[in-house]
Motif scaffolding. Structure first.
Motif, mmCIF file in Angstrom:
data_model
loop_
_atom_site.group_PDB
_atom_site.id
_atom_site.type_symbol
_atom_site.label_atom_id
_atom_site.label_comp_id
_atom_site.label_asym_id
_atom_site.label_seq_id
_atom_site.Cartn_x
_atom_site.Cartn_y
_atom_site.Cartn_z
ATOM 1 N N LEU A 33 -4.769 -6.868 -6.881
ATOM 2 C CA LEU A 33 -5.787 -5.864 -7.209
ATOM 3 C C LEU A 33 -6.260 -5.133 -5.952
ATOM 4 C CD1 LEU A 33 -7.886 -7.777 -9.898
ATOM 5 C CD2 LEU A 33 -6.192 -5.973 -10.263
ATOM 6 N N PHE A 34 -6.429 -5.859 -4.855
ATOM 7 C CA PHE A 34 -6.770 -5.201 -3.591
ATOM 8 C C PHE A 34 -5.634 -4.300 -3.116
ATOM 9 C CE2 PHE A 34 -9.967 -8.691 -2.897
ATOM 10 C CZ PHE A 34 -11.064 -7.848 -2.841
ATOM 11 N N LEU A 35 -4.389 -4.691 -3.399
ATOM 12 C CA LEU A 35 -3.251 -3.846 -3.045
ATOM 13 C C LEU A 35 -3.285 -2.534 -3.817
ATOM 14 C CD1 LEU A 35 -0.542 -3.611 -1.503
ATOM 15 C CD2 LEU A 35 0.553 -4.681 -3.473
ATOM 16 N N ILE A 36 -3.645 -2.591 -5.093
ATOM 17 C CA ILE A 36 -3.773 -1.373 -5.889
ATOM 18 C C ILE A 36 -4.877 -0.481 -5.322
ATOM 19 C CG2 ILE A 36 -4.400 -0.507 -8.170
ATOM 20 C CD1 ILE A 36 -3.050 -2.950 -9.369
ATOM 21 N N LEU A 37 -6.003 -1.073 -4.922
ATOM 22 C CA LEU A 37 -7.089 -0.301 -4.320
ATOM 23 C C LEU A 37 -6.643 0.345 -3.011
ATOM 24 C CD1 LEU A 37 -10.045 0.565 -4.329
ATOM 25 C CD2 LEU A 37 -10.606 -1.609 -3.211
ATOM 26 N N SER A 38 -5.848 -0.362 -2.238
ATOM 27 C CA SER A 38 -5.330 0.208 -0.987
ATOM 28 C C SER A 38 -4.416 1.394 -1.256
ATOM 29 C CB SER A 38 -4.591 -0.873 -0.195
ATOM 30 O OG SER A 38 -4.033 -0.344 0.980
ATOM 31 N N PHE A 39 -3.560 1.284 -2.267
ATOM 32 C CA PHE A 39 -2.682 2.403 -2.618
ATOM 33 C C PHE A 39 -3.489 3.623 -3.063
ATOM 34 C CE2 PHE A 39 1.071 -0.582 -3.675
ATOM 35 C CZ PHE A 39 1.506 -0.491 -2.368
ATOM 36 N N CYS A 40 -4.511 3.397 -3.873
ATOM 37 C CA CYS A 40 -5.335 4.512 -4.345
ATOM 38 C C CYS A 40 -6.064 5.194 -3.192
ATOM 39 C CB CYS A 40 -6.329 4.021 -5.388
ATOM 40 S SG CYS A 40 -5.575 3.469 -6.938
ATOM 41 N N ALA A 51 -1.415 17.127 1.019
ATOM 42 C CA ALA A 51 -0.139 16.652 0.463
ATOM 43 C C ALA A 51 -0.414 16.009 -0.888
ATOM 44 C CB ALA A 51 0.534 15.682 1.420
ATOM 45 N N GLU A 52 -0.795 16.848 -1.856
ATOM 46 C CA GLU A 52 -1.162 16.312 -3.161
ATOM 47 C C GLU A 52 0.028 15.723 -3.899
ATOM 48 O OE1 GLU A 52 -0.058 20.535 -3.327
ATOM 49 O OE2 GLU A 52 -1.632 19.467 -2.256
ATOM 50 N N PHE A 53 1.225 16.232 -3.634
ATOM 51 C CA PHE A 53 2.414 15.688 -4.294
ATOM 52 C C PHE A 53 2.658 14.245 -3.871
ATOM 53 C CE2 PHE A 53 7.048 14.952 -4.277
ATOM 54 C CZ PHE A 53 7.284 15.075 -5.635
ATOM 55 N N LEU A 54 2.553 13.968 -2.568
ATOM 56 C CA LEU A 54 2.739 12.601 -2.082
ATOM 57 C C LEU A 54 1.656 11.673 -2.623
ATOM 58 C CD1 LEU A 54 3.744 13.159 1.655
ATOM 59 C CD2 LEU A 54 5.210 12.525 -0.251
ATOM 60 N N GLY A 55 0.421 12.167 -2.715
ATOM 61 C CA GLY A 55 -0.654 11.342 -3.252
ATOM 62 C C GLY A 55 -0.426 10.969 -4.704
ATOM 63 N N LEU A 56 -0.012 11.935 -5.511
ATOM 64 C CA LEU A 56 0.241 11.649 -6.926
ATOM 65 C C LEU A 56 1.458 10.752 -7.106
ATOM 66 C CD1 LEU A 56 -0.512 15.149 -8.493
ATOM 67 C CD2 LEU A 56 -1.954 13.119 -8.485
ATOM 68 N N ILE A 57 2.493 10.965 -6.283
ATOM 69 C CA ILE A 57 3.668 10.091 -6.355
ATOM 70 C C ILE A 57 3.292 8.663 -5.972
ATOM 71 C CG2 ILE A 57 5.834 9.565 -5.174
ATOM 72 C CD1 ILE A 57 6.122 11.585 -7.375
ATOM 73 N N LEU A 58 2.406 8.507 -4.980
ATOM 74 C CA LEU A 58 1.957 7.174 -4.583
ATOM 75 C C LEU A 58 1.238 6.474 -5.729
ATOM 76 C CD1 LEU A 58 1.843 5.253 -2.131
ATOM 77 C CD2 LEU A 58 -0.376 6.236 -1.586
ATOM 78 N N ILE A 59 0.430 7.212 -6.468
ATOM 79 C CA ILE A 59 -0.282 6.607 -7.591
ATOM 80 C C ILE A 59 0.673 6.294 -8.743
ATOM 81 C CG2 ILE A 59 -2.004 7.063 -9.383
ATOM 82 C CD1 ILE A 59 -3.629 8.558 -7.347
ATOM 83 N N VAL A 61 4.083 5.946 -8.791
ATOM 84 C CA VAL A 61 5.167 5.005 -8.526
ATOM 85 C C VAL A 61 4.628 3.640 -8.110
ATOM 86 C CG1 VAL A 61 7.185 4.533 -7.089
ATOM 87 C CG2 VAL A 61 6.773 6.846 -7.944
ATOM 88 N N TYR A 62 3.792 3.616 -7.074
ATOM 89 C CA TYR A 62 3.369 2.337 -6.512
ATOM 90 C C TYR A 62 2.266 1.687 -7.335
ATOM 91 C CZ TYR A 62 6.208 3.062 -2.373
ATOM 92 O OH TYR A 62 7.261 3.221 -1.536
ATOM 93 N N VAL A 63 1.249 2.453 -7.696
ATOM 94 C CA VAL A 63 0.162 1.858 -8.484
ATOM 95 C C VAL A 63 0.610 1.639 -9.918
ATOM 96 C CG1 VAL A 63 -2.203 2.178 -9.303
ATOM 97 C CG2 VAL A 63 -1.581 2.865 -6.995
ATOM 98 N N GLY A 64 1.270 2.636 -10.514
ATOM 99 C CA GLY A 64 1.627 2.547 -11.919
ATOM 100 C C GLY A 64 2.799 1.658 -12.215
ATOM 101 N N ALA A 65 3.661 1.409 -11.249
ATOM 102 C CA ALA A 65 4.868 0.628 -11.516
ATOM 103 C C ALA A 65 4.945 -0.618 -10.646
ATOM 104 C CB ALA A 65 6.109 1.496 -11.308
#
Length: 202
Positions: A33-40, A51-59, A61-65
């Protein structure tokens, strides 16, 4: 400008604190859960940088998957984390040495950026006012870094094949009869009738 600086320091502090909590937390579920908070928080920093594209991809791919998959795996598998952490002290000197070297490198980079005249600002290529963020990333990724991008894909493919090979188990030989033989069996093949004498075994 002040609002952007406050937002940057807020998200950067949350990102660093949650990254430390991933390592310090004893409960693996809380660690994920802390890892998800770090990604966000890192995604928010990307959005602040434009770099809004990289931010949304981070959420996405990494947070959602990835992080959610980690959470499901940790919650479903019965892993003895106490036994895994028992050998932590054996690797502590090497980990401390690597961490110290990384800290020295970060301090040197920070000092170099503070020294006037050592760094010259470089204009983004292509210019941001003429090309959207997504198009700029695609042009640079598939032209200047195309070979490295393909190497990364091959490495991920090899890692996936290796994970499948390591987790593959041979099929277990189960005892049983083929269905055709089970259907063709007669009661005389399965049942045996015996005359038992009283007070004596079969």
């Amino acid at each position: 400008m002040i609002l952007e600086a406050v937002a940057f320091y807020f998200f950067a502090g949350v990102c660093v604190t949650s990254a430390l909590a991933v390592i310090i937390a004893r409960n693996p579920v809380r660690s994920v859960l802390f890892l998800i908070l770090s990604f966000c928080s890192a995604a928010a920093l990307f959005i602040l940088l434009g770099a809004e594209f990289l931010g949304l991809i981070l959420i996405v791919v990494y947070v959602g998957a990835v992080a959610v998959l980690f959470l499901f795996v940790v919650m479903m598998l019965d892993i003895d984390f106490t036994e895994l952490r028992s050998g932590l002290l054996n690797y502590l000197p090497v980990g401390a040495l690597v961490g110290f070297i990384l800290l020295i490198e970060l301090i040197l980079v920070f000092l170099i950026t503070l020294t006037p005249g050592t760094t010259t600002p470089k204009a983004p290529s292509p210019p941001l006012h003429t090309t959207p963020n997504t198009n700029a990333i695609g042009e640079i990724l598939y032209t200047d870094y195309f070979f490295l991008f393909q190497i990364a894909g091959v490495i991920l493919l090899v890692a996936m094949i290796g994970a499948i090979v390591l987790t593959l188990r041979p099929p277990v030989q189960r005892k049983g009869l083929p269905p055709a033989e089970q259907i063709a069996r007669s009661p005389s093949d399965s049942v045996e009738t015996r005359d038992l004498v009283s007070r004596r075994g079969a």
